[in-house]
Every structure is written in structure tokens, then in C-alpha cells.
Design an enzyme around this catalytic site. Structure first.
Site, PDB file in Angstrom:
ATOM      1  CD  GLU A  60      -5.394   0.880   2.564  1.00 10.28           C
ATOM      2  OE1 GLU A  60      -5.209  -0.142   3.234  1.00 10.28           O
ATOM      3  OE2 GLU A  60      -6.165   0.927   1.591  1.00 10.28           O
ATOM      4  CB  SER A 120      -8.540  -1.215   4.495  1.00  3.54           C
ATOM      5  OG  SER A 120      -9.020  -2.450   4.089  1.00  3.54           O
ATOM      6  NE  ARG A 149      -3.764  -2.239   0.272  1.00  4.02           N
ATOM      7  CZ  ARG A 149      -3.438  -3.451  -0.196  1.00  4.02           C
ATOM      8  NH1 ARG A 149      -2.327  -3.625  -0.890  1.00  4.02           N
ATOM      9  NH2 ARG A 149      -4.240  -4.473  -0.035  1.00  4.02           N
TER      10      ARG A 149
HETATM   11  C1  FAD Z   1     -15.513   0.073  -0.502  1.00  8.67           C
HETATM   12  C2  FAD Z   1     -14.042   0.276  -0.765  1.00  8.67           C
HETATM   13  C3  FAD Z   1     -13.225  -0.824  -0.950  1.00  8.67           C
HETATM   14  C4  FAD Z   1     -11.857  -0.658  -1.202  1.00  8.67           C
HETATM   15  N1  FAD Z   1     -11.076  -1.759  -1.376  1.00  8.67           N
HETATM   16  C5  FAD Z   1      -9.761  -1.641  -1.627  1.00  8.67           C
HETATM   17  C6  FAD Z   1      -8.949  -2.793  -1.832  1.00  8.67           C
HETATM   18  O1  FAD Z   1      -9.420  -3.915  -1.826  1.00  8.67           O
HETATM   19  N2  FAD Z   1      -7.624  -2.601  -2.067  1.00  8.67           N
HETATM   20  C7  FAD Z   1      -7.049  -1.362  -2.106  1.00  8.67           C
HETATM   21  O2  FAD Z   1      -5.838  -1.268  -2.325  1.00  8.67           O
HETATM   22  N3  FAD Z   1      -7.810  -0.239  -1.930  1.00  8.67           N
HETATM   23  C8  FAD Z   1      -9.136  -0.351  -1.686  1.00  8.67           C
HETATM   24  N4  FAD Z   1      -9.904   0.767  -1.494  1.00  8.67           N
HETATM   25  C9  FAD Z   1      -9.276   2.096  -1.501  1.00  8.67           C
HETATM   26  C10 FAD Z   1      -9.349   2.828  -2.861  1.00  8.67           C
HETATM   27  O3  FAD Z   1     -10.366   2.317  -3.658  1.00  8.67           O
HETATM   28  C11 FAD Z   1      -8.033   2.762  -3.632  1.00  8.67           C
HETATM   29  O4  FAD Z   1      -6.985   3.271  -2.858  1.00  8.67           O
HETATM   30  C12 FAD Z   1      -8.086   3.541  -4.953  1.00  8.67           C
HETATM   31  O5  FAD Z   1      -6.918   3.313  -5.712  1.00  8.67           O
HETATM   32  C13 FAD Z   1      -8.250   5.035  -4.752  1.00  8.67           C
HETATM   33  O6  FAD Z   1      -8.497   5.599  -6.016  1.00  8.67           O
HETATM   34  P1  FAD Z   1      -9.231   6.981  -6.185  1.00  8.67           P
HETATM   35  O7  FAD Z   1      -9.164   7.322  -7.624  1.00  8.67           O
HETATM   36  O8  FAD Z   1     -10.575   6.933  -5.564  1.00  8.67           O
HETATM   37  O9  FAD Z   1      -8.247   7.906  -5.311  1.00  8.67           O
HETATM   38  P2  FAD Z   1      -8.558   9.290  -4.598  1.00  8.67           P
HETATM   39  O10 FAD Z   1      -9.198   9.009  -3.270  1.00  8.67           O
HETATM   40  O11 FAD Z   1      -9.256  10.211  -5.499  1.00  8.67           O
HETATM   41  O12 FAD Z   1      -7.080   9.806  -4.334  1.00  8.67           O
HETATM   42  C14 FAD Z   1      -6.167   9.100  -3.535  1.00  8.67           C
HETATM   43  C15 FAD Z   1      -4.865   9.904  -3.402  1.00  8.67           C
HETATM   44  O13 FAD Z   1      -4.241  10.059  -4.671  1.00  8.67           O
HETATM   45  C16 FAD Z   1      -4.075  11.437  -5.013  1.00  8.67           C
HETATM   46  N5  FAD Z   1      -4.332  11.506  -6.462  1.00  8.67           N
HETATM   47  C17 FAD Z   1      -5.536  11.338  -7.088  1.00  8.67           C
HETATM   48  N6  FAD Z   1      -5.383  11.330  -8.429  1.00  8.67           N
HETATM   49  C18 FAD Z   1      -4.044  11.512  -8.664  1.00  8.67           C
HETATM   50  C19 FAD Z   1      -3.262  11.594  -9.854  1.00  8.67           C
HETATM   51  N7  FAD Z   1      -3.783  11.470 -11.075  1.00  8.67           N
HETATM   52  N8  FAD Z   1      -1.909  11.799  -9.710  1.00  8.67           N
HETATM   53  C20 FAD Z   1      -1.350  11.906  -8.489  1.00  8.67           C
HETATM   54  N9  FAD Z   1      -2.060  11.839  -7.333  1.00  8.67           N
HETATM   55  C21 FAD Z   1      -3.390  11.633  -7.417  1.00  8.67           C
HETATM   56  C22 FAD Z   1      -5.073  12.161  -4.161  1.00  8.67           C
HETATM   57  O14 FAD Z   1      -4.686  13.500  -3.913  1.00  8.67           O
HETATM   58  C23 FAD Z   1      -5.083  11.318  -2.893  1.00  8.67           C
HETATM   59  O15 FAD Z   1      -4.006  11.655  -2.062  1.00  8.67           O
HETATM   60  C24 FAD Z   1     -11.287   0.640  -1.249  1.00  8.67           C
HETATM   61  C25 FAD Z   1     -12.146   1.758  -1.091  1.00  8.67           C
HETATM   62  C26 FAD Z   1     -13.491   1.578  -0.854  1.00  8.67           C
HETATM   63  C27 FAD Z   1     -14.382   2.771  -0.716  1.00  8.67           C
END
Ligand code: FAD
Length: 341
Positions: free
Chosen positions: A336, A240, A165
Site C-alpha cells: 500500500e 498498513s 486504496r
Molecule cells: C500510523 C498510521 C496509520 C495509518 N492509518 C491509515 C488508515 O487507517 N487508512 C488509510 O487509508 N491510510 C492510513 N495510513 C496511511 C496514510 O496516513 C494515508 O495514506 C495518508 O493519506 C497519506 O497522506 P500523506 O499526506 O502523509 O501522504 P504522503 O506520504 O506525503 O504521500 C503519499 C503519496 O502521494 C503523493 N503526493 C503527496 N502530496 C501530493 C499532492 N498534493 N498531489 C499529488 N500527489 C501527492 C506522494 O508523492 C506519495 O506518492 C496510516 C499511516 C500511519 C503512519
């Protein structure tokens, strides 16, 4: 490109807590991205990128520009060895739709990562993982725009410094780059199926699926995830909230003197990983509610917005959990989720 001022962007996040920002813009190409960055530089305000908003918690208003990265597009290129395909997705592609795109074309490697919320461009940031697979297993390279120079730089797996992670972009590279596209190397034949993790194999066998396809595995993972994890559309959460702590064997042996039943997973000759969910449950937090927030009843790693919470309430709950686990086991849980301070 429409720039909005002083708005609440909670609908772009899965915690659904107030997320007021001074400026907000959605960008769908590089010129718009640079224009948005110019605006923040001219105003001398900080920038925050957002993808699917599923790993972010606002605990107070953000006095800067939030840029929602909406770059779209998928490109395929046959690799030289004809057993693989290189497939590039722009940062704003939805992760699970991309996984579906790949499995439905029989491109293997991402199926265990089905139904993880968020976007492709964010997947390398914390090297997303689930059901025995991590994004880094199929990662080929990414392109990121350097925020100071506007140069596009290419990062291979080594320069991304992927960890559990974790990556370069969560550490030294934080706030220096915006990821614009990611390329994966997927199998087109002889897929390396990972079904021994969790209940995948048992559930497939129950369905009399003995030689699963990529689509079978994807559907099974989706089924299990839907059963175990709360849907953010119904109950705000970010998956998580905590990482599984990694400790030394010496530290484990010390804890075992008092708690011999503690589960662990050996990751090297010196280190073990502990399930944070077990530690939190042991500390009595599973299913507990405190006002507008709580710990999910089925999965103690997931903190939930019970309806009308604000980010600080969620953050304070996480703080209490960290303190309690630390008091009992002398282990410091790490968050996380990205906290926007
Ligand atoms: C129900 C649920 C289940 C999940 N299960 C998992 C799982 O099984 N495994 C897992 O690893 N994660 C899991 N996650 C967490 C999440 O889905 C992941 O971490 C995902 O990759 C986040 O993507 P996002 O686009 O929503 O990120 P965001 O929340 O939009 O951003 C995350 C971070 O990245 C930065 N950021 C966003 N876009 C960019 C970019 N283009 N360049 C640089 N920085 C950027 C943001 O500023 C922030 O700091 C889960 C979340 C939920 C709600």
C-alpha cells in the site's frame, strides 16, 4: 521560498528512515508551486510531492526535487438542499485537524476517518479508509494542477476512479498532477452514522452512549486507534504496509481445501477480500524482528523501524513477507505504501 540542497528529509516522513534528496522546497501558494516546477523543468530533474510523508518509503536517495505541498485554507459553502455543506480544504491542511474542524461544527461524514495521519490533498490518492468509511463516501470534487500545462483541472468522483486504496492518481494520473484542494459534501443534519464496524458500537455502549454524536464517534475511533496502532513519533511506520488482497471465489475455494479456517469478506458474487493481517500472522511474521526492522506485535500489517533502519531494510522485510505468504497461499500481497525507487 527557500530551496535546500542535498538534505535528509526524514523528519517529514513517518518511517523516519534516511531520505536524502538533491533538492527540497516547501510551497505555500500556487506561484511558489509553479516556480518550483519551473526549476525542475529547467534542470530536467524528476519531481516528488510530499504531504505528511505517512505513506511513503525512501529506499535510496532521490535525485530530483521534493516539493512539500503546504497550501492552507478551509472554505465552507451551504449546499442547495440545506442538509449538506460543501467544504473545501487546501491540500496542505492536516487531515485529522480538518476532521476535527468538521466534527466540532457538526458536519458529518468524516468522523470514522479520525486520526489518520497525512494531509487533505493526499487523502484522495489512495482513497483513505478506516472503520467502515472511505474518503470517497463524502468526496465532492478536487482541483489539481496539470504539471505539464499548469492548467487547473477539476475532477469529480467518477474521473478520480476511486477503488479500494486506489485512484486515478495512483495509476494513469501519477506524476501528471498535483492536487491543490479537495471539496467534501458533508451532512449538517440526519447524519448517516457508521458505528457497526470494529469495536465502535460496543465501546460506546460500555460508556453508556446510546445516541452518539459525531464527536463521540471521533473520540471513540481515536481511542481505539491509539490502542492498536504504533505512534510514528515513537516507532517509525506508515500504517498498513500491505493492502488486503481481493481474490475470486474459485481461488478461495481452492485455498479452503487446505486452510478451511481462512477468514474472508464477500464483496461481490465473484470476489472476496482477505485480511492480509491474518495471512501474515499465519505465515509466522507477527511481532517478528529482523535487525533494525520488524512486524508490529499487535498489528501484522504494520512494518516498523525499530530505531535505526534504512528504507531498504524495511523493503526487504516486506519482500520476505510477500514471498512467504505467496508460498503458503499462492496469493501475491500488494504494497500500500508508495515506494520511492
Ligand atoms: C500510523 C498510521 C496509520 C495509518 N492509518 C491509515 C488508515 O487507517 N487508512 C488509510 O487509508 N491510510 C492510513 N495510513 C496511511 C496514510 O496516513 C494515508 O495514506 C495518508 O493519506 C497519506 O497522506 P500523506 O499526506 O502523509 O501522504 P504522503 O506520504 O506525503 O504521500 C503519499 C503519496 O502521494 C503523493 N503526493 C503527496 N502530496 C501530493 C499532492 N498534493 N498531489 C499529488 N500527489 C501527492 C506522494 O508523492 C506519495 O506518492 C496510516 C499511516 C500511519 C503512519
Amino acid at each position: 521560498m527557500i530551496r535546500q540542497e542535498n538534505i535528509d528529509i526524514r523528519k517529514y516522513t513517518t518511517f523516519n528512515v534516511p531520505a536524502i534528496c538533491d533538492f527540497f522546497v516547501e510551497v505555500s501558494n500556487l506561484n511558489e508551486l509553479k516556480e518550483a516546477l519551473d526549476f525542475s523543468k529547467n534542470k530536467n530533474i524528476p519531481v516528488l510531492f510530499i504531504g505528511g510523508g505517512s505513506n511513503i518509503l525512501f529506499i535510496k536517495p532521490f535525485h530530483g526535487l521534493v516539493i512539500k505541498v503546504n497550501l492552507k485554507g478551509i472554505e465552507e459553502k451551504i449546499d442547495e438542499d440545506d442538509k449538506h455543506i460543501l467544504i473545501t480544504a487546501k491540500a496542505g491542511e492536516n487531515w485529522d485537524a480538518f476532521v476535527h474542524y468538521c466534527t466540532s461544527r457538526n458536519y458529518g461524514g468524516l468522523e470514522n476517518l479520525s486520526l489518520i495521519p497525512g494531509n487533505v490533498g493526499t487523502s484522495p490518492i489512495q482513497n483513505i479508509g478506516a472503520y467502515g468509511a472511505e474518503m470517497k463516501d463524502t468526496f465532492h470534487q478536487l482541483k489539481a494542477l496539470n504539471i505539464s500545462t499548469y492548467e487547473i483541472e477539476v475532477f469529480d468522483a467518477e474521473s478520480c476512479k476511486f477503488g479500494y486504496r486506489d485512484s486515478y492518481f495512483k495509476n494513469e494520473g501519477k506524476n501528471k498532477y498535483v492536487i491543490i484542494e479537495v471539496t467534501f459534501k458533508l451532512t449538517t443534519k440526519k447524519h448517516n452514522l457508521k458505528i457497526s464496524y470494529g469495536d465502535i458500537k460496543e465501546e460506546l455502549l460500555k460508556k453508556e452512549i446510546y445516541e452518539p454524536t459525531l464527536a463521540n464517534i471521533r473520540n471513540q475511533v481515536i481511542e481505539i486507534r491509539k490502542r492498536k496502532l504504533p505512534d510514528p513519533a515513537i516507532m517509525g511506520n506508515a500504517g498498513s504496509f500491505f493492502k488486503n488482497p481481493i481474490i475470486s471465489i474459485a481461488q478461495l475455494e481452492n485455498i479452503q481445501k487446505k486452510y478451511p479456517e481462512i477468514p474472508y469478506y464477500k464483496i461481490s458474487n465473484q470476489l472476496v477480500k482477505l485480511p492480509a493481517a491474518w495471512l501474515i500472522e499465519f505465515a509466522g511474521w507477527k511481532g517478528k524482528k529482523e535487525g533494525n526492522v520488524g512486524v508490529h506485535k499487535n498489528q501484522s500489517l504494520v512494518l516498523v523501524n525499530l530505531g535505526d533502519a534504512n528504507g531498504k531494510e524495511i523493503y526487504d522485510l516486506s519482500k520476505s513477507i510477500i514471498e512467504d505468504v505467496n508460498k503458503i497461499f499462492n496469493i501475491q500481497l500488494e504494497r500500500e505504501v508508495n515506494i520511492i525507487l
